[in-house]
Design a protein around this motif. Sequence first.
Motif, short mmCIF file in Angstrom:
data_model
loop_
_atom_site.label_atom_id
_atom_site.label_comp_id
_atom_site.label_asym_id
_atom_site.label_seq_id
_atom_site.Cartn_x
_atom_site.Cartn_y
_atom_site.Cartn_z
N VAL A 123 46.03 43.34 38.59
CA VAL A 123 44.77 42.60 38.60
C VAL A 123 44.96 41.25 37.93
N GLY A 124 44.03 40.33 38.25
CA GLY A 124 43.95 39.06 37.56
C GLY A 124 42.50 38.81 37.20
N LEU A 125 42.27 37.89 36.28
CA LEU A 125 40.92 37.54 35.84
C LEU A 125 40.39 36.40 36.69
N VAL A 126 39.17 36.58 37.21
CA VAL A 126 38.46 35.51 37.92
C VAL A 126 37.10 35.36 37.26
N VAL A 127 36.78 34.12 36.87
CA VAL A 127 35.48 33.82 36.26
C VAL A 127 34.71 32.96 37.25
N PHE A 128 33.50 33.42 37.58
CA PHE A 128 32.63 32.69 38.50
C PHE A 128 31.49 32.05 37.71
N GLU A 129 31.29 30.75 37.89
CA GLU A 129 30.08 30.08 37.40
C GLU A 129 29.04 30.24 38.50
N THR A 130 27.87 30.71 38.13
CA THR A 130 26.85 30.98 39.14
C THR A 130 25.54 30.28 38.79
N GLU A 131 24.81 29.94 39.84
CA GLU A 131 23.48 29.37 39.66
C GLU A 131 22.58 29.88 40.78
N MET A 132 21.49 30.52 40.38
CA MET A 132 20.51 31.02 41.34
C MET A 132 19.32 30.08 41.35
N THR A 133 18.89 29.74 42.56
CA THR A 133 17.73 28.88 42.72
C THR A 133 16.73 29.53 43.66
N THR A 134 15.48 29.08 43.55
CA THR A 134 14.43 29.54 44.46
C THR A 134 14.38 28.62 45.68
N GLN A 135 13.46 28.94 46.57
CA GLN A 135 13.28 28.18 47.80
C GLN A 135 12.98 26.71 47.53
N ASP A 136 12.45 26.37 46.38
CA ASP A 136 12.15 24.96 46.07
C ASP A 136 13.17 24.37 45.09
N GLU A 137 14.36 25.02 45.00
CA GLU A 137 15.48 24.53 44.18
C GLU A 137 15.26 24.68 42.67
N THR A 138 14.27 25.47 42.26
CA THR A 138 14.09 25.75 40.84
C THR A 138 15.20 26.68 40.37
N VAL A 139 15.89 26.31 39.30
CA VAL A 139 16.97 27.13 38.76
C VAL A 139 16.35 28.28 37.96
N VAL A 140 16.73 29.52 38.32
CA VAL A 140 16.17 30.70 37.66
C VAL A 140 17.23 31.55 36.96
N PHE A 141 18.50 31.25 37.22
CA PHE A 141 19.59 32.01 36.59
C PHE A 141 20.83 31.14 36.59
N GLN A 142 21.56 31.17 35.47
CA GLN A 142 22.88 30.58 35.37
C GLN A 142 23.72 31.50 34.50
N GLY A 143 24.97 31.66 34.87
CA GLY A 143 25.83 32.49 34.06
C GLY A 143 27.24 32.54 34.60
N ASP A 144 28.15 32.91 33.72
CA ASP A 144 29.54 33.10 34.13
C ASP A 144 29.79 34.61 34.25
N LEU A 145 30.26 35.01 35.40
CA LEU A 145 30.53 36.42 35.69
C LEU A 145 32.04 36.60 35.71
N LYS A 146 32.53 37.54 34.87
CA LYS A 146 33.98 37.75 34.74
C LYS A 146 34.37 39.07 35.41
N PHE A 147 35.38 38.98 36.28
CA PHE A 147 35.86 40.15 37.01
C PHE A 147 37.37 40.26 36.91
N PHE A 148 37.86 41.50 36.87
CA PHE A 148 39.24 41.78 37.23
C PHE A 148 39.24 41.96 38.73
N VAL A 149 40.16 41.28 39.41
CA VAL A 149 40.27 41.33 40.86
C VAL A 149 41.68 41.79 41.20
N LEU A 150 41.78 42.71 42.16
CA LEU A 150 43.10 43.23 42.55
C LEU A 150 44.00 42.12 43.06
#
Length: 154
Positions: A123-150
């Motif tokens: 496995v290796g480490l992959v970190v995703f920066e994420t941003e969730m927005t609504t239909q009018d581009e309002t930001v409702v979530f931001q976070g870094d999600l860390k995964f081990f990936v095969l």
Amino acid sequence: MAYSYEPHRFEEFEEGQTFLSPGRTITETDVVMHSAMTSDWNELHTNKEHAKERDFGERIVHGPMTFVQAIGMVMRIGILERTAYAFLGMNYMDLPNPVHIGDTVSLEIEVAETKSLDSRDDVGLVVFETEMTTQDETVVFQGDLKFFVLTADE
């Protein structure tokens, strides 16, 4: 940008690479199911009359439900189908604005970091920066999600 992607092994992720989820409208049923699954029946989410008196003037979606939707959207697009080994957590999570019942949300995902591990070759480490927005581009979530990936060797 496409909404469906092939599964990626660790070596196929590159820093700066971006992905976009399809949109999803959050429904009354989603809120009720989340409340039932978590036993979180806070009136801000489940009592229309109570919520009218609060800052948002109406019921809003649970913050943890917004996070869970983000994880689901990462999985839904397919890049980690059968290649995600483990979700490792986050260094940060921000919920700058509420999600309202009826909002349509989508998630933009950027590969922020890839790291081979000295202690493992499967496995290796992959970190995703994420941003969730609504239909009018309002930001409702931001976070870094860390995964081990095969890796390709696995």
